[in-house]
Design a protein around this motif. Structure first.
Motif, short mmCIF file in Angstrom:
data_model
loop_
_atom_site.label_atom_id
_atom_site.label_comp_id
_atom_site.label_asym_id
_atom_site.label_seq_id
_atom_site.Cartn_x
_atom_site.Cartn_y
_atom_site.Cartn_z
N LEU A 119 55.18 4.77 28.41
CA LEU A 119 55.71 3.47 28.30
C LEU A 119 55.14 2.74 27.11
O LEU A 119 56.40 2.18 26.44
CB LEU A 119 55.01 2.48 29.69
CG LEU A 119 55.31 1.07 29.58
CD1 LEU A 119 56.67 0.83 29.81
CD2 LEU A 119 54.50 0.35 30.71
N VAL A 120 54.09 2.76 26.65
CA VAL A 120 53.82 2.32 25.10
C VAL A 120 54.68 2.88 24.07
O VAL A 120 55.07 2.20 22.94
CB VAL A 120 52.45 2.52 24.89
CG1 VAL A 120 52.01 2.45 23.41
CG2 VAL A 120 51.22 1.77 25.85
N LEU B 18 60.23 2.06 34.40
CA LEU B 18 60.53 2.41 32.97
C LEU B 18 59.82 3.63 32.46
O LEU B 18 60.48 4.56 32.18
CB LEU B 18 60.44 1.18 32.13
CG LEU B 18 60.87 1.39 30.38
CD1 LEU B 18 62.46 1.73 30.43
CD2 LEU B 18 60.55 0.31 29.80
N GLY B 19 58.56 3.65 32.49
CA GLY B 19 57.70 4.59 32.01
C GLY B 19 57.28 5.68 33.08
O GLY B 19 57.01 5.36 34.04
N ARG B 20 57.08 6.95 32.46
CA ARG B 20 56.63 8.01 33.49
C ARG B 20 54.98 7.68 33.43
O ARG B 20 54.48 7.96 34.61
CB ARG B 20 56.47 9.61 32.50
CG ARG B 20 57.98 9.72 32.59
CD ARG B 20 57.92 11.29 32.08
NE ARG B 20 56.93 11.61 30.94
CZ ARG B 20 57.43 11.62 29.70
NH1 ARG B 20 58.82 10.95 29.58
NH2 ARG B 20 56.87 11.77 28.71
N HIS C 35 56.87 0.69 21.93
CA HIS C 35 56.64 0.76 20.34
C HIS C 35 57.99 0.89 19.59
O HIS C 35 58.32 0.41 18.63
CB HIS C 35 55.62 1.88 19.94
CG HIS C 35 55.32 1.94 18.54
ND1 HIS C 35 54.60 0.90 17.95
CD2 HIS C 35 55.62 2.79 17.59
CE1 HIS C 35 54.37 1.59 16.79
NE2 HIS C 35 55.20 2.56 16.42
N ASP C 36 58.76 1.79 20.02
CA ASP C 36 59.98 2.13 19.69
C ASP C 36 60.91 1.11 19.70
O ASP C 36 61.80 0.82 18.54
CB ASP C 36 60.69 3.42 20.29
CG ASP C 36 62.06 3.94 19.72
OD1 ASP C 36 62.08 4.35 18.54
OD2 ASP C 36 63.06 3.70 20.34
N PHE D 46 50.99 -6.63 26.13
CA PHE D 46 51.36 -5.52 25.84
C PHE D 46 50.34 -4.83 24.79
O PHE D 46 50.37 -3.61 24.76
CB PHE D 46 52.80 -5.26 25.39
CG PHE D 46 53.35 -3.93 25.42
CD1 PHE D 46 53.82 -3.34 26.68
CD2 PHE D 46 53.14 -3.17 24.40
CE1 PHE D 46 54.18 -1.87 26.64
CE2 PHE D 46 54.00 -1.69 24.27
CZ PHE D 46 54.01 -1.17 25.57
N GLY D 47 50.14 -5.62 23.79
CA GLY D 47 48.97 -5.00 22.95
C GLY D 47 47.84 -4.51 23.59
O GLY D 47 47.11 -3.60 23.26
#
Length: 203
Positions: A77-78, A70-72, A82-83, A112-113
């Motif tokens: 990712l965060v 998912l994230g680079r 968050h979005d 995730f926090g």
């Protein structure tokens, strides 16, 4: 509604999304709700990820096989999660190091926090190192930022050369290590100073 996202790094056929697809279908995602990109995780241009995020609605859950699909990086990712959280959308990771993440549950939100806190910590460290580096450079008489390609010495040579008939501009730029754009920003074709040139000599 469950929506799945898959990604492999190479588009030459040497990598496939079959394993990811099977896992996502087994998790209850419809074939029509799967999005797939074939691009490096570090690339900003992932059109199907953009389409996937745009298609998600309040109450939906985005499901990925592994977190690195998912994230680079951690901060990217965060920002994505968050979005999603702001839009009332959950994230669930099926396997790998992020398998404990399911932002639709209390424990998943906690995990995730921690990730978000680490990303913020990383940002602060980078900022501190940057400020310390600039302060150290200033203490040694160097200002931060990109160095000027045109120097006063080069400018004076350019003025003298441009004022002579038969000067080869291309050869002059090569000799000075500057581009034509930089040259003409400082000196006119007749060797006269332009505003940027005046600023440079008057600094």
């Amino acid at each position: 509604m469950l929506v799945g996202y898959m990604r492999v790094s190479k588009a030459d056929g040497s990598q496939t999304t079959d394993l990811q697809r099977d896992a996502l279908l087994a998790a209850g995602i419809e074939q029509t709700s799967l999005y797939e990109d074939m691009a490096s995780g570090k690339k900003d241009d992932r059109p199907h990820l953009a389409a996937c995020l745009k298609a998600l609605r309040h109450g939906d859950t985005l499901v990925v096989w592994k977190l690195d699909r998912l994230g680079r990086d951690l901060r990217h990712l965060v920002n994505i999660v968050h979005d999603l959280t702001e839009r009332g959308i959950g994230l669930k990771v099926l396997t790998g190091q992020g398998a404990a993440i399911d932002t639709t549950t209390a424990s998943g939100k906690l995990v995730f926090g921690i990730f978000a806190a680490l990303a913020e910590f990383e940002r602060e460290l980078i900022s501190e190192r940057t400020l310390a580096g600039l302060a150290s450079a200033r203490a040694r008489g160097r200002n931060g930022g990109r160095p000027y390609k045109m120097t006063p010495a080069k400018l004076r040579l350019a003025m003298a050369s441009m004022g002579k008939a038969g000067t080869n501009v291309g050869e002059l730029c090569t000799e000075l290590g500057i581009t034509r754009q930089t040259l003409y920003r400082h000196v006119s074709p007749t060797g006269d100073l332009r505003p940027d040139g005046e600023k440079l000599l008057n600094r």
